[in-house]
Write an enzyme that holds these catalytic residues in place. Sequence first.
Site, mmCIF file in Angstrom:
data_model
loop_
_atom_site.group_PDB
_atom_site.id
_atom_site.type_symbol
_atom_site.label_atom_id
_atom_site.label_comp_id
_atom_site.label_asym_id
_atom_site.label_seq_id
_atom_site.Cartn_x
_atom_site.Cartn_y
_atom_site.Cartn_z
ATOM 1 N N ARG A 265 5.172 -16.252 -2.477
ATOM 2 C CA ARG A 265 6.436 -16.948 -2.740
ATOM 3 C C ARG A 265 7.077 -16.371 -4.003
ATOM 4 N NH1 ARG A 265 2.360 -20.337 -1.922
ATOM 5 N NH2 ARG A 265 2.281 -21.053 -4.083
ATOM 6 N N ARG B 138 -18.572 -18.002 -7.548
ATOM 7 C CA ARG B 138 -19.608 -17.550 -6.622
ATOM 8 C C ARG B 138 -19.124 -16.348 -5.816
ATOM 9 N NH1 ARG B 138 -22.766 -21.120 -1.930
ATOM 10 N NH2 ARG B 138 -24.060 -19.392 -1.180
ATOM 11 N N GLU C 270 11.634 11.194 5.190
ATOM 12 C CA GLU C 270 12.344 12.463 5.271
ATOM 13 C C GLU C 270 13.459 12.405 6.308
ATOM 14 O OE1 GLU C 270 7.881 13.581 4.989
ATOM 15 O OE2 GLU C 270 9.108 11.846 5.530
#
Length: 365
Positions: free
Chosen positions: A208, A300, A52
Site C-alpha cells: 500500500r 523463530r 529495445e
Amino acid sequence: MTDHDYMQQALSLAREAIGFTSPNPCVGAVVVKKNKVVGKGFHRAAGLAHAEVEALDDAGLQAKDATLYVTLEPCNHFGKTPPCTHKIIHSGIKKVVVGCKDPNPFVSGGGIAYLKDNGIEVFSGVCEKEAKQLIEAFTWYTQNNKKPFVILKCAATLDGRIATSTGDSKWITNEKSRGVVHKIRHEVDAILIGSGTLHSDNPSLTSRIQDFQTKDPLRIVLDTHLSINENAIVLTQESKARTLIVTGPGCSGEKKKMLTKAGAQILEISLKEDRLDLNELMLKLGQMSILSLLIEGGSRLAGSVLKAGIVNKVMFFLAPKFLGGSDGIPVFEGKGPAFIKGAFELKDVEVTQFDNDILVQGYLK
C-alpha cells in the site's frame, strides 16, 4: 552528455517497471542521435515488447546511424517475442552501449557477439554495478538452479528487540520506514511469514503506497499443522494476489478442502527436525517461477531461515529507541554460534536514514 548520463536515463526507465516484469528482468533503453534522445522505452511486463523494441519504435526512422543505450544485453533468441538483435540490426543502429551482459549462462554474450558480427559497434559495462543490482533476483534465479532470491527484513529497537514481553510491536519503526517495506513488497514476487506472526498480527501482507499503483505479492504462510483460521485477513481481503499455505504431511483433508474453497492454495512439503524443510520450499517456489521472496515474521522464522542458509540479502531497520530490559522478544530465536567467527556477516553494506530510523542492508557472505 556522456555514455554514463544516457545509461542513467535508461536505468530510470527500467525502474518504472519494477514489480511488474517477473519472471523477466527490468530493462530500459534510449536511442540517441546527434546528442539528442530520440527514442525511449522499457520492458513493461512479461510477454510485452522488450525495452529495445519500444525505444526503437519510438525513434522510428531516426534510429538509423544512432546509438542505442540499453541496461541489459539484447536478447538473441526467440521467446515470447523475437530476438531484439534482429530489430536493432534492421533499424540501422550504428552503436550499442550495454549496461551489463545477460547473466543467463546459456545466452550470456550471444547478443553482443551477434551484433558485432553484423557490423555494429558494441561497448559493455557502462553503469554496470547499477545495472546488475537492478536484476539481482533474475541473476540469482538463472544461475542457482532456479531458486528465489531471498530478502530477510528485520525491524528492531537499539537493544535488539522486535516486540515487548507482551508481544506489542506497533510501531517500532516510523512511517517512512514502513513505506519502504511496502515498496519492497510491491517489487518482490512473494512475501513469507510464519504461523506465529499470522496468529498474533493477522496481517494483510499487501503493498500500500499512496498515489502509486502497486501489485500485491503472492502471500506465503508457513503453517506446519494447518492452524490458520478461515477468517484470517490473508484469506478474506480483496486482492489479486493469491495466498499459499505451506504445511507438513498428514494434515486434515477437511481443513485443506475448506481453505481451498476459501481461495487458498495448499503446498505440502517435508519436515526436517520437526520443521518445514525450507530448502525444499525454495526449490518448489522456484518451480512456480518465484524469482524474489521477502521474508517478514517473528524471531523463530528469522532464526530458522538464517540457519537454513537460504537468505541472500538482509534489510535491518533500527529505530532510535530501546526497551531497557531483557524480557522483550529478540530479533532471532534459537542457539547462535559459540564464537564470533561463526557470526553471520554482511558485505556490500549500505546505510540509509529515514528520519530518525536507520536501514542497514547488505548481502550475506
